[in-house]
Motif scaffolding. Structure first.
Motif, PDB file in Angstrom:
ATOM      1  N   VAL A 170      51.776 -25.363 107.194  1.00 27.78           N
ATOM      2  CA  VAL A 170      52.714 -26.482 107.320  1.00 27.78           C
ATOM      3  C   VAL A 170      53.976 -26.082 108.070  1.00 27.78           C
ATOM      4  O   VAL A 170      54.793 -26.937 108.387  1.00 27.78           O
ATOM      5  CB  VAL A 170      53.097 -27.064 105.938  1.00 27.78           C
ATOM      6  CG1 VAL A 170      51.888 -27.674 105.269  1.00 27.78           C
ATOM      7  CG2 VAL A 170      53.745 -26.012 105.051  1.00 27.78           C
ATOM      8  N   SER A 190      53.775 -34.664 109.827  1.00 29.00           N
ATOM      9  CA  SER A 190      55.196 -34.436 109.577  1.00 29.00           C
ATOM     10  C   SER A 190      55.919 -34.916 110.840  1.00 29.00           C
ATOM     11  O   SER A 190      55.279 -35.426 111.767  1.00 29.00           O
ATOM     12  CB  SER A 190      55.451 -32.947 109.300  1.00 29.00           C
ATOM     13  OG  SER A 190      54.955 -32.136 110.332  1.00 29.00           O
ATOM     14  N   GLN A 194      58.366 -31.208 114.563  1.00 29.69           N
ATOM     15  CA  GLN A 194      57.836 -30.118 113.742  1.00 29.69           C
ATOM     16  C   GLN A 194      56.372 -29.866 114.066  1.00 29.69           C
ATOM     17  O   GLN A 194      55.933 -28.715 114.170  1.00 29.69           O
ATOM     18  CB  GLN A 194      57.993 -30.429 112.257  1.00 29.69           C
ATOM     19  CG  GLN A 194      57.468 -29.289 111.369  1.00 29.69           C
ATOM     20  CD  GLN A 194      57.714 -29.530 109.894  1.00 29.69           C
ATOM     21  OE1 GLN A 194      58.562 -30.326 109.518  1.00 29.69           O
ATOM     22  NE2 GLN A 194      56.952 -28.833 109.042  1.00 29.69           N
ATOM     23  N   ALA A 240      59.207 -31.438  99.922  1.00 26.90           N
ATOM     24  CA  ALA A 240      58.900 -30.358 100.856  1.00 26.90           C
ATOM     25  C   ALA A 240      58.594 -29.065 100.099  1.00 26.90           C
ATOM     26  O   ALA A 240      59.057 -28.862  98.974  1.00 26.90           O
ATOM     27  CB  ALA A 240      60.082 -30.145 101.800  1.00 26.90           C
ATOM     28  N   GLU A 267      58.647 -41.344 105.150  1.00 26.94           N
ATOM     29  CA  GLU A 267      58.850 -39.959 105.567  1.00 26.94           C
ATOM     30  C   GLU A 267      57.560 -39.165 105.570  1.00 26.94           C
ATOM     31  O   GLU A 267      57.423 -38.186 106.323  1.00 26.94           O
ATOM     32  CB  GLU A 267      59.870 -39.280 104.646  1.00 26.94           C
ATOM     33  CG  GLU A 267      61.258 -39.906 104.664  1.00 26.94           C
ATOM     34  CD  GLU A 267      62.190 -39.244 103.668  1.00 26.94           C
ATOM     35  OE1 GLU A 267      61.942 -38.071 103.307  1.00 26.94           O
ATOM     36  OE2 GLU A 267      63.160 -39.896 103.246  1.00 26.94           O
ATOM     37  N   VAL A 268      56.590 -39.541 104.734  1.00 21.29           N
ATOM     38  CA  VAL A 268      55.375 -38.722 104.576  1.00 21.29           C
ATOM     39  C   VAL A 268      54.081 -39.494 104.802  1.00 21.29           C
ATOM     40  O   VAL A 268      53.002 -38.896 104.857  1.00 21.29           O
ATOM     41  CB  VAL A 268      55.338 -38.049 103.184  1.00 21.29           C
ATOM     42  CG1 VAL A 268      56.456 -37.022 103.052  1.00 21.29           C
ATOM     43  CG2 VAL A 268      55.408 -39.071 102.067  1.00 21.29           C
TER      44      VAL A 268
END
Length: 322
Positions: A170, A190, A194, A240, A267-268
């Protein structure tokens, strides 16, 4: 062209229903599949956790899809046992199986009663497991003394070609480390920057195998319901690392996520009622250089997602043929 696969979430869906779903996904145009390998779910609301290795044999017999699984050798599983499971599946279904190896999460591994090691030791243990498993899959007799112990193990049933061992990462740092031993890379959705860094770290460190991505998404023709599904089923996964690596029970995940707001789920999870928007997001991931993208609809009911994506999303993308 890109592989677009179906992700089977054992934490959320009973294994018989997942078997029906993966057959439906193949009929809808998905060209691969993968599944999780958990002992417990992330939340009490999810409420399932079938044994992946039993299910994989049934699913591979029921379809012609290539399959993968994300698993963690070293604590819950002895590496020799996982190597035997992999060899058996790859022997029955040649060139259709891969396994992604990670350092694990306490939620699944604490059941052995062993101490949960810090991350650096978990990575060291994983590296030892990879060495043991590769030697076994190559037909060697293996003895090993270290963070895992193996005594004169040998696999008597082996496939003609060992299954690929993919590295799960990750972060860019872990992705670069995986390039040194893995036959490919898998990560989860993500922020775009990133993901770009993760892929670059793997490639820049010499990683030549496929780059794979698991995408958490929520689809429903009603936008409010799509958001509700994501919040109900996946809010325990908002946090996270290292938090999700070290929490031990679904009850603790639920307590931690009590104050997560629905709007935070964006966000996810990719949340939309519009197939066109989902197709655009998936194309953006493919443009980053991901060779294989696995779609995980975070709702428990999978049929509508499969049918809509088969009819309205996959046709907008360059999907590999089987």
């Amino acid at each position: 062209m890109t592989v677009y696969g179906f992700h089977a979430s054992h934490e959320q869906v009973p294994p018989a229903d997942l078997l029906t779903a993966v057959v439906r996904a193949e009929e809808a145009g998905f060209t691969a599949a993968m599944c999780s390998d958990h002992f417990s779910p992330w939340s009490q609301r999810q409420g399932e956790s079938g044994f992946a290795w039993s299910w994989l044999g049934a699913a591979m017999q029921a379809t012609a899809l290539p399959f993968g699984v994300v698993t963690a050798p070293g604590q819950r599983y002895h590496p020799a046992i996982i190597a035997q499971a992999m060899a058996t599946l790859a022997s029955m279904f040649p060139d259709r199986f891969w396994a992604a190896l990670g350092s694990g999460e306490a939620a699944n591994e604490h059941i052995t009663g062993q101490r949960w090691p810090r991350k650096a030791l978990r990575n060291q243990r994983l590296a030892e497991c990879v060495g043991v498993m590769r030697s076994l899959l190559d037909g060697e007799e293996v003895s090993h003394d270290g963070l895992v112990t193996v005594d004169r193990a040998r696999l008597w049933t082996r496939p003609r070609t060992p299954p690929p061992l993919i590295g799960a990462a990750v972060s860019p740092e872990t992705a670069g480390w995986c390039a040194g031993w893995a036959d490919g890379l898998i990560t989860v959705n993500s922020p775009i920057e990133q993901l770009r860094q993760v892929v670059a770290a793997y490639r820049d460190s010499g990683g030549a195998g496929p780059a794979c991505l698991q995408v958490h998404l929520s689809y429903h023709p009603d936008a409010d319901e799509a958001l509700r599904l994501a919040h109900d089923q996946w809010r325990s996964n908002l946090f996270a690392p290292p938090f999700p690596w070290d929490v031990e029970t679904p009850e603790l995940f639920d307590q931690a996520s009590e104050r997560v707001l629905p709007a935070e789920m964006h966000e996810v999870v990719r949340i939309s009622a519009e197939p066109q928007q989902h197709a655009a997001w998936l194309q953006e991931y493919a443009d980053l250089g991901f060779d294989e993208i696995y779609l995980h609809h975070v709702g428990k009911e999978q049929s509508e997602f499969i049918d809509v994506f088969g009819a309205k999303v996959l046709p907008q993308l360059e999907v590999t043929s089987r």
